[in-house]
Design an enzyme around this catalytic site. Structure first.
Site, PDB file in Angstrom:
ATOM      1  N   THR A 117       0.812  -1.206   0.000  1.00  0.00           N
ATOM      2  CA  THR A 117       0.000   0.000   0.000  1.00  0.00           C
ATOM      3  C   THR A 117       0.849   1.261   0.000  1.00  0.00           C
ATOM      4  O   THR A 117       1.960   1.275   0.556  1.00  0.00           O
ATOM      5  CB  THR A 117      -0.922   0.028   1.234  1.00  0.00           C
ATOM      6  OG1 THR A 117      -1.565   1.296   1.326  1.00  0.00           O
ATOM      7  CG2 THR A 117      -0.132  -0.193   2.516  1.00  0.00           C
ATOM      8  N   TYR A 141      -2.371   0.290   9.780  1.00  0.00           N
ATOM      9  CA  TYR A 141      -2.514  -0.413   8.500  1.00  0.00           C
ATOM     10  C   TYR A 141      -1.224  -0.318   7.701  1.00  0.00           C
ATOM     11  O   TYR A 141      -0.683  -1.333   7.252  1.00  0.00           O
ATOM     12  CB  TYR A 141      -3.677   0.174   7.710  1.00  0.00           C
ATOM     13  CG  TYR A 141      -3.723  -0.306   6.274  1.00  0.00           C
ATOM     14  CD1 TYR A 141      -3.854  -1.661   5.986  1.00  0.00           C
ATOM     15  CD2 TYR A 141      -3.628   0.595   5.213  1.00  0.00           C
ATOM     16  CE1 TYR A 141      -3.887  -2.113   4.668  1.00  0.00           C
ATOM     17  CE2 TYR A 141      -3.674   0.156   3.904  1.00  0.00           C
ATOM     18  CZ  TYR A 141      -3.790  -1.190   3.627  1.00  0.00           C
ATOM     19  OH  TYR A 141      -3.810  -1.634   2.329  1.00  0.00           O
TER      20      TYR A 141
END
Length: 328
Positions: A117, A141
């Site tokens: 990501t 995250y």
């Protein structure tokens, strides 16, 4: 030889399965169906319902299906949720990835393509983010994904496992043939949420933060169409199989749109002037994330759907398909 796709019943994973099948690959999907859907896996692919952290199960899949490559998509992905449940994210995204990587090494898997990501970059201070810039994720995250990147790189140094790490920017749209799309009921993807507001499936759209240091005060993101993203993975896998170097690769288009710009496009394409409510920032959201994409283009990847209005139209059409599925 076959490809194991973890999380292949989910949004991005299901599109990856379609691209692999279209390319003539044999595909096995491993998904616990916590957020994915059995119907999203085409009948041409084998579906195994189970967990990526189950090493005995993964070993059996590798041996029974002749797996030579793993494409790992299974993860939790909601940034605000990661702030309130960090340990859950470290367990699902990091601990289970460690188990999967260990199984890959033990069973002699040659190629590992990892879904990472742009959140690993943290608060960006550059117009375009290159893969070799310093990494400083600002939410659990992003940290959970960065830890997994490190594990893959260290496993490669110690063993024969070869990797490609693909850092996504904002994934959007749906398969142009209507075979798959973003189907999670409570998804937080902006374009999906805006499409649902346009179709009356939500009473309004919330915009989180209007005081960022951007031209209109809202966050800027690089929106990459999901089939284009899947084809980037295919290019990375092809490179690994042909002896190419391990790689870290941004996946985006190299230009961004603000939240309010996206809202305007959704209103224009849908023809609906839905309600938009402006609110405070969410925890963990950087102001701007736009990819530098020289590396992935160097593998021969070129986008086919780099058009925000087209991506929005795909999302709107997919919501109609989902509504018809629920009504049937």
């Amino acid at each position: 030889m076959a490809v194991l796709v973890t999380g292949g019943a989910g949004y991005i994973g299901s599109h990856m399965v379609l691209e692999l099948l279209d390319a003539g690959e044999q595909v096995v999907v491993l998904d616990n169906l916590s957020s994915g859907f059995r119907w999203a896996v085409p009948p041409e692919a084998a579906l195994v319902v189970g967990d990526v952290g189950d090493q005995e199960l993964v070993t059996r899949i590798v041996e029974e299906h002749g797996i030579d490559s793993i494409m790992h998509f299974a993860a939790r992905i909601v940034v605000p949720e990661s702030v309130t449940d960090p340990l859950g994210y470290y367990f699902n995204n990091t601990v289970k990835t460690r188990s999967l990587v260990e199984t890959a090494v033990r069973t002699g898997i040659r190629n590992f393509v990892f879904s990472s990501t742009a959140a690993v970059y943290g608060n960006a201070d550059a117009p375009l983010l290159a893969e070799d810039r310093p990494l400083s994720p600002i939410n659990p995250y992003g940290r959970s994904k960065l830890m997994s990147e490190w594990m893959l790189q260290d496993a490669h140094a110690a063993h024969s496992l070869r990797y490609a790490i693909l850092r996504y920017f904002n994934v959007a749209g749906a398969d142009p043939k209507g075979r798959s799309g973003q189907s999670t009921p409570h998804a937080t993807h902006l374009i999906k949420v805006a499409a649902q507001a346009a179709l009356g499936q939500r009473p309004h759209l919330d915009v989180f933060g209007t005081d960022y240091e951007t031209p209109d005060g809202t966050c800027i993101r690089d929106y990459v169409q999901v089939n284009d993203l899947a084809r980037a993975h295919l290019a990375a896998l092809k490179s690994l199989r042909e002896g190419g170097d391990c790689a870290v690769l941004n996946c985006g288009y190299g230009h961004g749109a603000s939240v309010l710009e996206v809202v305007d496009v959704v209103k224009r394409v849908s023809g609906v002037d839905f309600e938009v409510r402006l609110g405070p920032r969410r925890p963990g959201d950087p102001a701007r994330l736009v990819a530098q994409v020289d590396r992935i283009q160097g593998l021969g990847w070129q986008p086919q759907h780099d058009n925000l209005a087209e991506i929005v139209d795909q999302a709107l059409r997919w919501e109609h398909i989902l509504a018809a599925r629920k009504a049937a």
